[in-house]
Design a protein around this motif. Sequence first.
Motif, mmCIF file in Angstrom:
data_model
loop_
_atom_site.group_PDB
_atom_site.id
_atom_site.type_symbol
_atom_site.label_atom_id
_atom_site.label_comp_id
_atom_site.label_asym_id
_atom_site.label_seq_id
_atom_site.Cartn_x
_atom_site.Cartn_y
_atom_site.Cartn_z
ATOM 1 N N GLY A 94 0.809 -1.212 0.000
ATOM 2 C CA GLY A 94 0.000 0.000 0.000
ATOM 3 C C GLY A 94 0.836 1.253 0.000
ATOM 4 N N ILE A 95 0.134 2.377 -0.035
ATOM 5 C CA ILE A 95 0.744 3.712 -0.130
ATOM 6 C C ILE A 95 0.124 4.596 0.948
ATOM 7 C CG2 ILE A 95 0.989 5.780 -1.578
ATOM 8 C CD1 ILE A 95 0.520 3.891 -4.011
ATOM 9 N N ARG A 96 0.962 5.360 1.636
ATOM 10 C CA ARG A 96 0.467 6.448 2.498
ATOM 11 C C ARG A 96 1.474 7.580 2.431
ATOM 12 N NH1 ARG A 96 -0.593 3.757 6.669
ATOM 13 N NH2 ARG A 96 1.103 4.142 8.140
ATOM 14 N N ILE A 97 0.983 8.798 2.319
ATOM 15 C CA ILE A 97 1.829 9.992 2.298
ATOM 16 C C ILE A 97 1.230 10.977 3.287
ATOM 17 C CG2 ILE A 97 2.712 11.900 0.900
ATOM 18 C CD1 ILE A 97 2.453 9.970 -1.535
ATOM 19 N N GLU A 98 2.070 11.453 4.212
ATOM 20 C CA GLU A 98 1.545 12.264 5.332
ATOM 21 C C GLU A 98 2.440 13.464 5.606
ATOM 22 O OE1 GLU A 98 0.235 11.556 10.003
ATOM 23 O OE2 GLU A 98 1.608 10.158 9.023
ATOM 24 N N ASP A 99 1.814 14.634 5.704
ATOM 25 C CA ASP A 99 2.496 15.870 6.067
ATOM 26 C C ASP A 99 1.820 16.506 7.271
ATOM 27 O OD1 ASP A 99 4.065 15.522 3.817
ATOM 28 O OD2 ASP A 99 3.037 17.037 2.616
ATOM 29 N N ASP A 100 2.566 17.345 7.980
ATOM 30 C CA ASP A 100 2.048 18.148 9.086
ATOM 31 C C ASP A 100 1.854 19.573 8.574
ATOM 32 O OD1 ASP A 100 2.542 15.812 10.459
ATOM 33 O OD2 ASP A 100 4.343 16.546 11.453
ATOM 34 N N VAL A 101 0.637 20.101 8.701
ATOM 35 C CA VAL A 101 0.262 21.342 8.020
ATOM 36 C C VAL A 101 -0.351 22.327 9.016
ATOM 37 C CG1 VAL A 101 -0.997 22.333 6.076
ATOM 38 C CG2 VAL A 101 -0.210 19.948 5.959
ATOM 39 N N VAL A 102 0.089 23.577 8.956
ATOM 40 C CA VAL A 102 -0.400 24.636 9.840
ATOM 41 C C VAL A 102 -1.470 25.449 9.119
ATOM 42 C CG1 VAL A 102 0.236 26.607 11.288
ATOM 43 C CG2 VAL A 102 1.920 24.789 10.838
ATOM 44 N N CYS A 103 -2.606 25.616 9.754
ATOM 45 C CA CYS A 103 -3.646 26.499 9.248
ATOM 46 C C CYS A 103 -3.323 27.932 9.682
ATOM 47 C CB CYS A 103 -5.011 26.079 9.792
ATOM 48 S SG CYS A 103 -6.397 27.087 9.206
ATOM 49 N N THR A 104 -3.393 28.875 8.741
ATOM 50 C CA THR A 104 -3.071 30.267 9.032
ATOM 51 C C THR A 104 -4.231 31.161 8.588
ATOM 52 O OG1 THR A 104 -2.079 30.883 6.902
ATOM 53 C CG2 THR A 104 -0.685 29.678 8.459
ATOM 54 N N GLU A 105 -4.034 32.455 8.670
ATOM 55 C CA GLU A 105 -5.017 33.406 8.144
ATOM 56 C C GLU A 105 -5.033 33.395 6.618
ATOM 57 O OE1 GLU A 105 -7.148 35.128 9.778
ATOM 58 O OE2 GLU A 105 -6.415 35.380 11.844
ATOM 59 N N ASP A 106 -3.954 32.830 6.031
ATOM 60 C CA ASP A 106 -3.816 32.836 4.575
ATOM 61 C C ASP A 106 -3.526 31.403 4.108
ATOM 62 O OD1 ASP A 106 -3.632 33.798 2.008
ATOM 63 O OD2 ASP A 106 -1.662 34.722 2.274
ATOM 64 N N ALA A 107 -2.542 31.224 3.276
ATOM 65 C CA ALA A 107 -2.210 29.897 2.762
ATOM 66 C C ALA A 107 -1.624 29.034 3.870
ATOM 67 C CB ALA A 107 -1.222 30.015 1.603
ATOM 68 N N PRO A 108 -1.863 27.724 3.812
ATOM 69 C CA PRO A 108 -1.313 26.848 4.839
ATOM 70 C C PRO A 108 0.207 26.762 4.776
ATOM 71 C CG PRO A 108 -2.386 25.579 3.106
ATOM 72 C CD PRO A 108 -2.695 27.012 2.839
ATOM 73 N N ILE A 109 0.818 26.420 5.898
ATOM 74 C CA ILE A 109 2.258 26.169 5.967
ATOM 75 C C ILE A 109 2.454 24.670 6.118
ATOM 76 C CG2 ILE A 109 4.378 26.570 7.270
ATOM 77 C CD1 ILE A 109 3.086 29.174 8.293
ATOM 78 N N ASN A 110 3.098 24.063 5.147
ATOM 79 C CA ASN A 110 3.358 22.625 5.191
ATOM 80 C C ASN A 110 4.734 22.413 5.811
ATOM 81 O OD1 ASN A 110 4.046 19.906 4.558
ATOM 82 N ND2 ASN A 110 2.522 19.912 2.928
ATOM 83 N N LEU A 111 4.757 22.091 7.098
ATOM 84 C CA LEU A 111 6.020 21.945 7.817
ATOM 85 C C LEU A 111 6.864 20.807 7.249
ATOM 86 C CD1 LEU A 111 4.743 22.358 11.496
ATOM 87 C CD2 LEU A 111 5.829 24.093 10.054
ATOM 88 N N THR A 112 6.215 19.753 6.785
ATOM 89 C CA THR A 112 6.940 18.595 6.279
ATOM 90 C C THR A 112 7.603 18.903 4.945
ATOM 91 O OG1 THR A 112 5.292 17.202 7.367
ATOM 92 C CG2 THR A 112 6.743 16.147 5.753
ATOM 93 N N ARG A 113 6.857 19.453 4.003
ATOM 94 C CA ARG A 113 7.438 19.789 2.697
ATOM 95 C C ARG A 113 8.507 20.865 2.848
ATOM 96 N NH1 ARG A 113 5.148 16.381 -1.613
ATOM 97 N NH2 ARG A 113 3.390 15.439 -0.517
ATOM 98 N N GLU A 114 8.268 21.787 3.755
ATOM 99 C CA GLU A 114 9.257 22.829 4.032
ATOM 100 C C GLU A 114 10.575 22.204 4.477
ATOM 101 O OE1 GLU A 114 9.146 25.220 7.893
ATOM 102 O OE2 GLU A 114 8.212 26.621 6.494
ATOM 103 N N ALA A 115 10.480 21.204 5.362
ATOM 104 C CA ALA A 115 11.689 20.554 5.881
ATOM 105 C C ALA A 115 12.389 19.737 4.792
ATOM 106 C CB ALA A 115 11.348 19.680 7.082
ATOM 107 N N PHE A 116 11.620 19.052 3.950
ATOM 108 C CA PHE A 116 12.233 18.312 2.858
ATOM 109 C C PHE A 116 12.934 19.263 1.888
ATOM 110 C CE2 PHE A 116 9.648 14.469 3.867
ATOM 111 C CZ PHE A 116 10.622 13.504 3.688
ATOM 112 N N ALA A 117 12.333 20.427 1.629
ATOM 113 C CA ALA A 117 12.957 21.393 0.726
ATOM 114 C C ALA A 117 14.266 21.916 1.314
ATOM 115 C CB ALA A 117 11.994 22.548 0.456
ATOM 116 N N GLU A 118 14.289 22.151 2.624
ATOM 117 C CA GLU A 118 15.514 22.611 3.276
ATOM 118 C C GLU A 118 16.596 21.549 3.234
ATOM 119 O OE1 GLU A 118 14.531 23.655 7.247
ATOM 120 O OE2 GLU A 118 13.403 25.463 6.708
ATOM 121 N N ALA A 119 16.172 20.291 3.402
ATOM 122 C CA ALA A 119 17.144 19.192 3.441
ATOM 123 C C ALA A 119 17.782 18.947 2.082
ATOM 124 C CB ALA A 119 16.458 17.920 3.942
#
Length: 445
Positions: free
Chosen positions: A420-445
């Motif tokens: 099977g497949i599962r893909i999971e991110d941790d995402v912050v709800c804001t006043e505007d666009a969401p902040i995807n903490l997981t994708r942000e960290a992968f981009a930094e890495a």
Amino acid sequence: MTISAPLSPHTPAALYPAHLSVLQERAAEALRRGGFDHLVIPSGTLHYQAFDDRDYPYAVNPQFKAWLPLTQAPGSWLVITPGKRPALIFLQPHDYWHAVPAMPRDYWVEHFDITVIRTPEEAARLLPPVFRCAILGEPQSALGSYVPNNPEPVLQYLDYHRAFKTPYEVAMLRQASRIGVRAHRAAERAFRAGASEFGIHLAYCQAAGQDANDLPYGNIIALNEHAAVLHYTLRDRLPPKPLRSILIDAGASFGGYASDITRTYSAQEDDFAAMIRAVDAVQLRLCDQVRAGTDYRQIHLDAHLLLAGVLHESGLITVAPEEAVARGISSAFFPHGIGHGIGLQVHDVAGFAASDAGGTIAKPEGHPYLRLTRTLAPGMVVTIEPGIYFIDMLLDELQAKGLGDAVDWERVAAFKPYGGIRIEDDVVCTEDAPINLTREAFAEA
């Protein structure tokens, strides 16, 4: 003379005073609602195993670590009294059998009145009169007459508002995500080098700098068909042959906060790899829905429709996505909820709370495993984790319900060895666009 560099305004140390102020405001209101004068929070105690002299791994009381990033201080207490500085009663026993907790010296210390005790019993003389206290904790934390009473009005208020993370908490979660991503990258390398589930687990822990007791939950490292077991934790010592795929659901801890990250990889560039990319595209669309005013239940229902589209495009089902959802076919391939709140706990509290005075928001009919039903608002942090699985028990149930004609069973048989497949991110709800903490960290890495 040494001149200290100014704190970055985005570091936990710089953000902590405002976080503490928010917690004090919440505590004052919770105590008012419950009719108490003091909030008393034990850190928790060590529990001994039955018929043995070994203790279970210690887990700090989440209500305690909400106030300060102190996660290894069993037998300590917090006292919160509106209008006064919070007090920490810190147990630092005389002991040569075990390592003794070091005296705290971190950025938060200046905000607390700290008293050191040498035995657990000494705390009782420092606590306020018990009849005026709301005591939040587990029964094993009782100390004489100081027995956790966990008054509902107090807990309902605090738990409900814990969903709204302060900037300090988002910074802590961001760091937990960075650690988790670093470890995920090491795990992927180990997988592609042919390691076993156990070997991949060790590579993950090494890269995270955390062992099994430090991690926020037990690593799920599933090779091949093991990915069809949603919470697979057995960790075979030898790799399977052939090695087809990996599903790794693993997080990291930082200062009491958790990350929760899942990735799936195929060993080859094949149809399964193409399906992973399709689920990844769905997952990103769902992450973008983490916006203020969105009913989280709708994200879950949208996930079923989008995943049914992937099933149809991959040739696994022969009916249109809308029909697959209406007839319950999608649930056989996607049997869990789209995600949950995350913070001090991997599955954070009050996921169904209607208000800070109680009440429950029901799950959508036919979707019993959803862990969050609230409407999203700025400060909420949630996971988004769509998946497609090939689970014999659920596929057999489809046949038993007379829905087998909607499935291409030869195509299913071709995918079953991948699990099977599962893909999971941790995402912050804001006043505007969401902040995807997981994708942000992968981009930094």
